[in-house]
Enzyme design. Structure first.
Site, PDB file in Angstrom:
ATOM      1  N   PHE B 247       0.825  -1.212   0.000  1.00 49.80           N
ATOM      2  CA  PHE B 247       0.000   0.000   0.000  1.00 49.80           C
ATOM      3  C   PHE B 247       0.855   1.257   0.000  1.00 49.80           C
ATOM      4  CE2 PHE B 247      -1.942  -3.344   2.669  1.00 49.80           C
ATOM      5  CZ  PHE B 247      -2.849  -3.813   1.732  1.00 49.80           C
ATOM      6  N   ILE B 473       2.025  -8.154  -4.357  1.00 51.28           N
ATOM      7  CA  ILE B 473       1.826  -7.729  -2.968  1.00 51.28           C
ATOM      8  C   ILE B 473       0.402  -8.047  -2.509  1.00 51.28           C
ATOM      9  CG2 ILE B 473       3.601  -5.955  -3.142  1.00 51.28           C
ATOM     10  CD1 ILE B 473       1.362  -3.858  -3.421  1.00 51.28           C
ATOM     11  N   THR B 475      -1.940  -8.336  -5.064  1.00 45.90           N
ATOM     12  CA  THR B 475      -2.722  -7.777  -6.155  1.00 45.90           C
ATOM     13  C   THR B 475      -3.151  -8.829  -7.178  1.00 45.90           C
ATOM     14  OG1 THR B 475      -0.526  -7.258  -6.956  1.00 45.90           O
ATOM     15  CG2 THR B 475      -1.795  -5.457  -6.063  1.00 45.90           C
ATOM     16  N   GLY B 516       1.388  -1.855 -12.111  1.00 49.59           N
ATOM     17  CA  GLY B 516       2.108  -3.121 -12.228  1.00 49.59           C
ATOM     18  C   GLY B 516       1.545  -4.049 -13.276  1.00 49.59           C
ATOM     19  N   GLY B 693      -5.153   0.534 -14.661  1.00 49.03           N
ATOM     20  CA  GLY B 693      -4.837   0.208 -13.268  1.00 49.03           C
ATOM     21  C   GLY B 693      -6.075  -0.189 -12.487  1.00 49.03           C
ATOM     22  N   GLY B 695      -5.693  -1.403  -8.679  1.00 48.92           N
ATOM     23  CA  GLY B 695      -5.523  -1.539  -7.232  1.00 48.92           C
ATOM     24  C   GLY B 695      -5.948  -0.367  -6.389  1.00 48.92           C
ATOM     25  N   GLU B 696      -6.043   0.807  -6.961  1.00 46.74           N
ATOM     26  CA  GLU B 696      -6.294   1.984  -6.131  1.00 46.74           C
ATOM     27  C   GLU B 696      -7.656   2.621  -6.362  1.00 46.74           C
ATOM     28  OE1 GLU B 696      -1.832   3.727  -5.596  1.00 46.74           O
ATOM     29  OE2 GLU B 696      -2.648   3.786  -7.600  1.00 46.74           O
TER      30      GLU B 696
END
Lengths: 166, 735, 327
Positions: B247, B473, B475, B516, B693, B695-696
C-alpha cells in the site's frame, strides 16, 4: 513435558521470554503462523490451543508443556487442503496472504464455537442458540484484521464451508 | 532477444481478444493461493539462514536535534548482545516510491520523533529487543518551540508545490454562479499498516549483499540499497516472492533493510531486522494530513463554470513528495475558470509518502463531498449533477479522453444499488434508533504506466515460464501474468509458471501507482508476441494467422503440439516503455460508489449497511482478483471515512496512536457485503493489453460517498474526516 | 522484555509466598501482562504462573454463583447459567476484545487489566502510573479515551475493561487469598481505586494476594443490558459503556443498578443515580435528571469532552430500552 504441535512433540528448552508465536516460527520452524503486531491487536498469529483459538503472541511457550497446538500447517497442506483452505482460495478470501493462516485457524475455531452453542455480542439472545448468519461471522471474525480488505470474500468462504457442514 | 515496445499511440490491435485460449479475464483462482492458505508461502523474515543474528532498531525520542552519545557499554555487556550500530550508511527515512537512490542517511541528526538512530544486534530476538529498549541515548534537542511540528502552528514554512493551474477567473465565476459552494475539508494522516511488518534478512559474502526483504519495487530498491551502502547495483540482490501487503509503504527501502545490511557487513554474518508494529507506524511513511478548499461555481442546471481545489499538505524538509491531492481534479469535471494548487508545509513529523492511491484517496473524497453539497444547493440528483459535468475534453490541456466509462458506471451503479436521488432532504427515515441514508460519489484515479521487462520461455516440454522482478503484494500478479502468457501462447494456466520478486530476473514495473499489471503484463505480452513470431516462422505462416490453443499450434488444417514443434526452448524478453501516450490523451480509471449507512441517533456511531461500486478500469485481466482489489479499496474507503487517523501530540511531535489497537483499520464487522461490478471496457490507450490500473480506484472517492450518506441520514455535514461519533454528536437531533 | 525467573505456583500458599517477593507478578492468561512486558512497561523479575492452580470452574454459591479466577472470559460467557441468569455479564464479556483474547483472558486477570492510556504505554512519555512522580503527559495531550469522572491531577487514565463494569452493576464480590493464607472478600465496586496521588495502584491488591474467584449474588432478574459505544463495530475499547439491571414493577422502576465503563479509573458506580430512579415512573424527564446527576461533576480534558454528552445520550438509550420506551 513437551508441547505437541500438529501431532509432533517439541521440547520447550527455550528462553522463558519466548512467546508461543516465536517458538512456533523459530524453534519449531512453522512460519505459517504470522507475526503482524506481536500485541494481540491483529490476529495474524491465531492458532488452536487445545482446540481453542488464541493469539499465540500473547502467551509464553514455557507455559504450555503438555498442551496441544494446531497451526495452519496442521490443518491442511497445498496438496490436501482443509475445506476452509480450499474455500478461501475459491472465494479469493485473501490477497497478500499474510493474515490468511490466522483467518483460517480462527474460522475453524469459530465454526466449532458456534457448534458448541457459544453466542456472540451480536446474537439476539445471549442465552439462546446462535444462528450462523453473515452478521455473526463478521463479529466473530473481527479479531483477524485484513488490511487488503478481503472481508467480504472471507465471509463468503466461511459461509460456504459452514453450509456444507450443516 | 529483447523486444522493445514503446507505447506512443493507442494500440487498437486488441490482440488478447483475438487469441484462442480463452483464459484472459476469467475469474481463475490464484496460483499462489494454495501456498498462502496452507501457510507455506515464505515472507521476508521467514527464511531459515544459519547463524543469523537478530537486530532491533532504536528510535529517537525527540523531534529534532542531534544524537550526542549512545551509551553502548551497558547494553554490550548484556547476554548475547553483539553490537550497537549507528553507521552513516543507515537510512533514517524510507525512500520515496521510484527514488532509485538512497534517502536521507544522517543517523546522528534527528528530524522526527521515532526516527531510527541505532541498531542493536544480538544472538536472539529476545536479547536484542530487551537491549534495544534499554539503550540510553543522549540528545541535544532543538528548542521545541522552534521546531515546526504542525502545519497549523503558524511558523511552518510553506511553499507552492508543482505547477498550479490558474485559468480564467474563479473569483468572478463564484460571484456570478447561480449555485456556489465554497467549503474547506480536512483529512488526517493515514498509515498503510500492511499486515506484514517491514522485515529484512541481509547476507554479505564479501562482494554481494543478498537480502530477503518486504518490498514493492525491486529494481528501484536495488539501486536505493546500493547507493546507501556505497555498492554497485549489481552487488545487491533482493528477493521478495511474497510480500505481506504494501500500500505504498514498501515502494522504497526502509530503515530495517540498510540496518540489516550494514550489520551483516560489519559482523560478517547474516542479520535479520524486523520492525515492531509500533516502529512501522512511527518510522515508515504516513499519508499527509490535508486541508482542502473546494470552490464550485455552477449555473442553474448545475453545470460547472468555475472549479477550485486548493490543498495544504505537509512533509519533512528535503522530501520531494507532496500528496497530489488535486490529481484527478485537473480533468474530472467541467469548469472553464479553474484554480488548482498544492501548498506544502515543511514540518518535523515522519516522512510523508505514497499510501494507497496518493492524491485521489483523500482528494476525491473531499471533492465528492463538496459535489454533494452542490447537488443539495442546486436540488439536482447527485448522479445527474455528475453526468452533466463530464467534460468533452481535458478542461486545461485540451486533450481528448481515452476510453472513459464514467457515465456508464454512474448509471449501472445506480441501477444495481437502487438509487433514488429525487429527494435528498436529510433524515428520510429511521429504523429503530438508526437514521438511514444513502450517498454516492464518483471514483477516479489517473492511469500510470512504467517501464517494465519480463522474460518468457516456451519450453520443449510444452510449458512456459514467465520471469520478472515484479512483485505480487496481494494484487494477483502471479495470476494475471500467467493468464496473459497462457492466452498469448495457447497454454492452460497450469502450464505457465510465473516467477517473481528476484532481482536476478528482468526488471518489471514494480507494484505501485496501480501500474504493475498493465506495464509488466504488457512486457509479458510483447515477449509472447516475439515467441509467436518464431513459431509462425517455423511453420511458415504469418503470425496473425497462427492459432495457439491447449499447447498446440494450429494453422490451416495442421495441429502440432509444442512438444513436437519445438526443438529448443524459445526465450524472449519483452521490454515495455511508455512513449508519451499520456501526453496525447487524458487516461484514467473511473467508477461510482453508492452507499447506505445507518447513523445511531443516540451515539453518532455510523455503520455502513451496504455499498456498491461500479468500475471502469479497462480490461480486467482476472475478474476475481480485479474484483478483490476493488473490494479492498472500498474497505479502505470505510476506514478513511469513519475510523482512520494518525494522531500526533503537538507538544513534542510524537505519534500517539502507533499501534493497531488505537489506529483503527476496519475490522470484519465494519464491512457489510460489498457489491462490485466491473463495467466492460477496453482502453487502447491504457496499454497494449487494453487494461488500466485496478488496485487503487476502489478507494478514490469511497469515503466521500459515505460522508454524503451520513449527511443524508442524519442531516449533519462533517467536513473533517474521519467522521467519528464525537463529530456528529452535538449536531444530531436531540434524543 | 526483561529477563525474569519463570516460576510455577504449586498451590495457593506457594503462590502467595512467591508473589510477596519484590518484583514478582502473577501471570494467568497473560494477554495484558505480556503486552506490557514486551514494551517494558511491566518489568517483573519473577513471573509466577498460576495457571495450574485449582481455580477453574463455575459453581453454585448460595443463591448465586462462584466463578473461579482462572475461568476464561469465553468459558464464562458461554456458561448457560451466566447466559440465562446474568446476561449483562455475558454481554459485557462478549463486548470486549475478541474470541482469541477471551479464550486466554481469565476472570481474575481481566479484573487486573491495566489502562490503555497511550502515554502509559509509551516509555518515552511521562506517566505517573508507570513511573510515579514523572508527571502525566495525557493531561494537556491527546486524551480522547480518558476519564471524565474521578480523575486527579496526577492521572486521568481509565479502566478499559467491560467485564468488571457488569460485575459492578451486579454487585459482585472478589475473593482474594492473601499471603498469610487468609481469604477476604472485596466488593467489585471497591476493588478498583481512583488514582488520587497514587495512580500506580490500580486496585486494592497487596503483595502476595491472589484473586481466587468472583462471587455473583443471586440472579438479579429484571432487564439486563450492556451497551458499548466504540470507534469501530468490534475489537475496540469503549468510549462509553453502560451496564444496567432494571426492574419495572407496576409502572415504576423498582430497582436500578447501573455501572459505566470508559468514564473513570474504575468501573463507575453512582448510588445517587440509582436512588433517583428507584420508585419513579420511567420518563424522559427522569432519565435526563439521572444523566445530569451522574455527570454533575464530570470534567472533560479536551479531546474527551464529547464523552459527557455521549454518556448522557447513551444512558438515556439504555434506560429507555430497559423500561420499554422508544426514541
Amino acid at each position: 513435558m513437551p508441547i505437541t504441535i500438529n501431532g509432533a512433540e517439541y521440547e520447550l528448552d527455550v528462553d522463558p521470554r519466548t512467546s508461543l508465536l516465536d517458538f512456533l516460527r523459530r524453534d519449531a520452524g512453522l512460519t505459517g503462523t504470522k507475526k503482524g503486531c506481536d500485541h494481540g491487536q491483529c490476529g495474524a498469529c491465531t492458532v488452536l490451543l487445545n482446540g481453542q483459538r488464541i493469539n499465540s503472541c500473547l502467551t509464553l511457550a514455557v507455559m504450555h508443556d503438555g498442551d496441544s497446538v494446531t497451526t495452519i500447517e496442521g490443518l491442511g497442506t497445498p496438496d490436501a487442503p482443509h475445506p476452509l483452505q480450499a474455500a478461501f482460495v475459491r472465494h479469493d478470501g485473501y490477497q497478500c496472504g499474510y493474515c490468511t493462516p490466522g483467518q483460517i485457524c480462527s474460522a475453524k475455531a469459530m465454526l466449532d464455537e458456534i457448534a458448541a452453542g457459544w453466542t456472540s455480542f451480536v446474537s439476539d439472545d445471549v442465552a439462546g442458540t446462535p444462528k450462523l448468519s453473515e452478521e455473526e461471522i463478521r463479529e466473530r471474525m473481527s479479531g483477524n484484521l485484513c488490511r487488503c480488505g478481503a472481508y467480504s470474500n472471507i465471509v463468503a468462504a466461511i459461509s460456504e464451508v459452514a453450509e456444507a457442514q450443516a | 532477444m529483447t523486444r522493445l515496445y514503446t507505447m506512443d499511440k493507442p494500440d487498437d490491435r486488441n490482440r488478447l481478444d483475438a487469441m484462442a485460449q480463452g483464459i484472459i479475464g476469467r475469474p481463475l483462482d490464484r496460483p499462489d493461493g494454495s501456498a498462502k492458505t496452507a501457510g507455506v508461502a515464505p515472507y521476508a523474515a521467514e527464511y531459515v539462514i544459519p547463524e543469523c543474528a537478530e537486530g532491533v532498531l532504536v528510535l529517537s525520542t525527540i523531534s529534532r536535534g542531534e544524537v550526542v552519545e549512545i551509551e553502548s557499554g551497558p547494553v554490550l555487556a548484556m547476554p548475547g548482545v553483539l553490537a550497537v550500530i549507528a553507521d552513516p550508511r543507515m537510512i533514517t527515512r524510507s525512500a520515496q516510491g521510484g527514488a532509485g537512490k538512497s534517502p536521507v542517511r544522517e543517523i546522528q541528526h534527528v528530524d522526527y520523533y521515532g526516527q531510527p538512530v541505532a541498531l542493536v544486534v544480538a544472538e536472539t530476538f529476545e536479547q536484542a529487543r530487551d537491549a534495544a529498549t534499554r539503550l540510553r541515548i543522549a540528545y541535544r534537542a532543538d528548542d521545541p518551540a522552534k521546531v515546526p511540528l504542525d502545519s497549523e502552528d503558524g511558523h511552518a514554512p510553506h511553499e507552492s508545490f508543482g505547477e498550479p493551474v490558474q485559468q480564467g477567473n474563479l473569483d468572478a465565476a463564484m460571484r456570478d454562479a447561480v449555485h456556489a459552494v465554497d467549503v474547506t475539508y480536512t483529512t488526517e494522516g493515514h498509515a498503510s499498516a500492511a499486515m506484514e511488518p517491514h522485515a529484512s534478512i541481509a547476507e554479505w559474502d564479501g562482494n554481494t549483499l543478498t537480502a530477503h526483504s518486504s518490498l514493492q519495487m525491486l529494481k528501484y530498491n536495488q539501486k536505493e540499497l546500493a547507493d546507501a551502502l556505497g555498492l554497485q547495483p549489481e552487488q545487491v540482490r533482493l528477493i521478495a516472492p511474497y510480500v505481506g501487503g504494501g500500500f505504498g509503504s514498501k515502494l522504497g527501502i526502509s530503515a530495517e533493510l540498510t540496518a540489516a545490511a550494514v550489520a551483516a557487513i560489519e559482523l560478517g554474518r547474516p542479520v535479520r531486522v524486523v520492525m515492531s508494529r509500533q516502529q512501522v507506524f512511527q518510522t515508515v511513511m504516513r499519508r499527509s494530513e490535508t486541508r482542502q478548499r473546494i470552490r464550485l461555481a455552477a449555473d442553474a442546471e448545475g453545470r460547472l463554470d468555475g472549479f477550485g481545489h486548493e490543498a495544504w499538505v505537509s512533509n519533512l524538509p528535503g522530501e520531494k513528495f507532496a500528496e497530489p491531492v488535486t490529481q484527478a481534479s485537473e480533468f474530472l469535471y467541467r469548469g472553464a475558470h479553474r484554480t488548482l494548487r498544492i501548498d506544502l508545509a515543511r514540518i518535523h513529523r515522519m516522512t510523508a509518502g505514497s499510501v494507497r492511491a496518493p492524491g485521489e484517496a483523500v482528494g476525491m473524497q473531499c471533492l465528492e463531498a463538496a459535489m454533494d453539497e452542490l447537488a443539495i444547493a442546486s436540488g439536482i440528483d447527485p448522479v445527474e449533477l455528475r453526468l452533466r459535468n463530464i467534460p468533452e475534453q481535458h478542461p486545461s490541456e485540451g486533450l481528448p479522453y481515452s476510453s472513459r466509462r464514467l457515465a456508464e458506471c454512474l448509471k449501472i451503479g445506480a441501477e444495481r444499488f437502487g438509487w433514488d436521488g429525487s429527494d435528498r432532504r436529510p433524515l428520510p427515515r429511521r429504523e429503530g434508533e438508526w437514521w438511514i441514508g444513502t450517498g454516492m460519489a464518483t471514483a477516479c484515479r489517473v492511469h500510470n504506466l512504467n517501464e517494465a521487462q519480463a522474460k518468457v520461455t516456451l519450453s520443449t516440454d510444452g510449458t512456459a515460464v514467465v520471469e520478472s522482478d515484479m512483485t505480487d503484494i496481494g494484487t494477483g500478479t502471479y495470476a494475471i501474468l500467467g493468464q496473459i502468457a497462457g492466452e498469448m501462447l495457447g497454454l492452460p494456466p497450469e502450464k505457465v509458471l510465473v516467477q517473481l520478486g528476484d532481482t536476478r530476473y528482468p526488471p518489471g514495473a514494480g507494484s505501485g501507482g496501480s501500474w504493475g499489471a498493465a506495464s509488466t503484463g504488457s512486457a509479458v505480452m510483447v515477449a509472447c508476441e516475439a515467441i509467436r513470431e518464431q513459431l509462425a516462422q517455423q511453420l511458415g505462416v504469418e503470425e496473425a494467422d497462427l492459432t495457439l490453443k491447449d499447447g498446440e499450434a494450429i494453422t490451416g488444417n495442421r495441429r502440432i503440439p509444442f512438444t513436437e514443434l519445438l526443438e529448443t526452448d524459445l526465450t524472449e524478453t519483452g521490454h515495455f516503455k511508455n512513449g508519451g501516450i499520456d501526453e496525447q490523451f487524458a487516461i484514467a480509471m473511473y467508477g461510482a460508489f453508492f452507499v447506505e449507512v445507518g447513523v445511531n441517533a443516540y451515539t453518532g456511531e455510523t455503520r455502513v449497511r451496504r455499498m456498491t461500486g461500479a468500475f471502469g478500469l479497462g480490461r480486467a485481466l482476472n475478474a476475481k482478483t480485479a474484483t478483490s482489489q476493488c473490494l479492498g479499496g472500498m474497505v479502505w474507503g470505510i476506514g478513511s471515512a469513519l475510523t482512520e487517523e494518525l494522531v500526533f501530540d503537538p507538544r513534542d511531535g510524537h505519534l500517539v496512536n502507533h499501534d493497531l489497537a488505537e489506529y483503527h483499520v476496519p475490522v470484519n464487522a465494519d464491512v457489510p457485503a460489498l457489491d462490485v461490478v466491473l463495467v466492460d471496457e477496453r482502453d487502447p490507450a491504457g496499454s497494449p493489453l487494453q487494461a488500466k490500473g485496478v488496485g487503487e480506484l476502489g478507494i478514490c472517492g469511497a469515503a466521500g460517498a459515505i460522508a454524503n450518506a451520513i449527511h443524508h441520514a442524519c442531516g449533519v455535514r462533517v467536513r473533517s474526516f474521519p467522521i467519528t461519533p464525537d463529530k456528529l454528536l452535538d449536531q444530531l437531533p436531540e434524543v | 522484555m526483561k529477563p525474569f525467573d519463570y516460576q510455577r505456583a504449586h498451590g495457593l500458599d506457594d503462590a502467595g509466598q512467591l508473589l510477596v517477593a519484590d518484583g514478582a507478578k502473577p501471570i494467568a492468561g497473560g494477554t495484558n501482562l505480556l503486552d506490557l512486558m514486551k514494551l517494558e512497561v511491566e518489568t517483573p523479575t519473577a513471573l509466577v504462573d498460576v495457571n495450574r492452580l485449582p481455580l477453574g470452574g463455575i459453581t453454585a454459591h448460595g443463591e448465586g454463583l462462584y466463578i473461579g479466577a482462572l475461568v476464561s472470559n469465553c468459558a464464562c460467557a458461554a456458561d448457560p447459567r451466566i447466559r440465562s441468569d446474568y446476561p449483562v455479564l455475558a454481554r459485557a464479556i462478549l463486548a470486549g476484545a475478541t474470541f482469541q483474547l477471551r479464550n486466554k483472558a481469565t476472570t481474575g486477570g481481566n479484573l487486573c487489566q491495566r489502562t490503555r492510556c497511550y502515554y502509559f504505554y509509551d516509555l518515552s512519555q511521562t506517566c505517573n502510573k508507570r513511573a510515579p512522580g514523572t508527571g502525566c503527559a495525557a493531561i494537556g495531550g491527546f486524551n480522547r479515551i480518558h476519564a471524565i469522572l474521578g480523575a486527579s491531577d496526577t492521572c486521568i487514565a481509565t479502566y478499559p475493561g467491560d467485564m468488571a463494569v457488569a460485575l459492578s452493576a451486579l454487585d459482585a464480590t472478589v475473593e482474594i487469598h492473601d499471603v498469610k493464607g487468609d481469604k477476604r472478600l472485596v466488593p467489585v465496586r471497591d476493588f478498583h481505586r481512583l488514582p488520587g496521588d497514587t495512580p500506580e495502584r490500580d486496585n486494592v491488591l497487596e503483595p502476595g494476594d491472589v484473586i481466587t474467584g468472583v462471587v455473583l449474588p443471586a440472579p438479579a432478574g429484571g432487564t439486563q443490558l450492556y451497551r458499548k459505544v466504540r470507534d469501530r463495530a468490534s475489537y475496540a475499547f469503549a468510549l462509553v459503556s453502560v451496564a444496567a439491571v432494571i426492574h419495572v414493577e407496576d409502572g415504576k422502576i423498582a430497582k436500578a443498578r447501573l455501572a459505566f465503563g470508559g468514564l473513570a479509573h474504575k468501573p463507575w458506580h453512582d448510588a445517587r443515580v440509582e436512588a433517583l430512579l428507584e420508585g419513579e415512573a420511567p420518563s424522559d424527564a427522569l432519565f435526563d435528571q439521572a444523566a445530569a446527576l451522574l455527570l454533575d461533576e464530570a470534567r472533560g480534558q479536551g479531546s474527551n469532552d464529547f464523552k459527557i454528552p455521549l454518556t448522557r445520550r447513551t444512558l438515556k438509550a439504555v434506560l429507555r430500552e430497559a423500561t420499554g420506551g422508544t426514541l
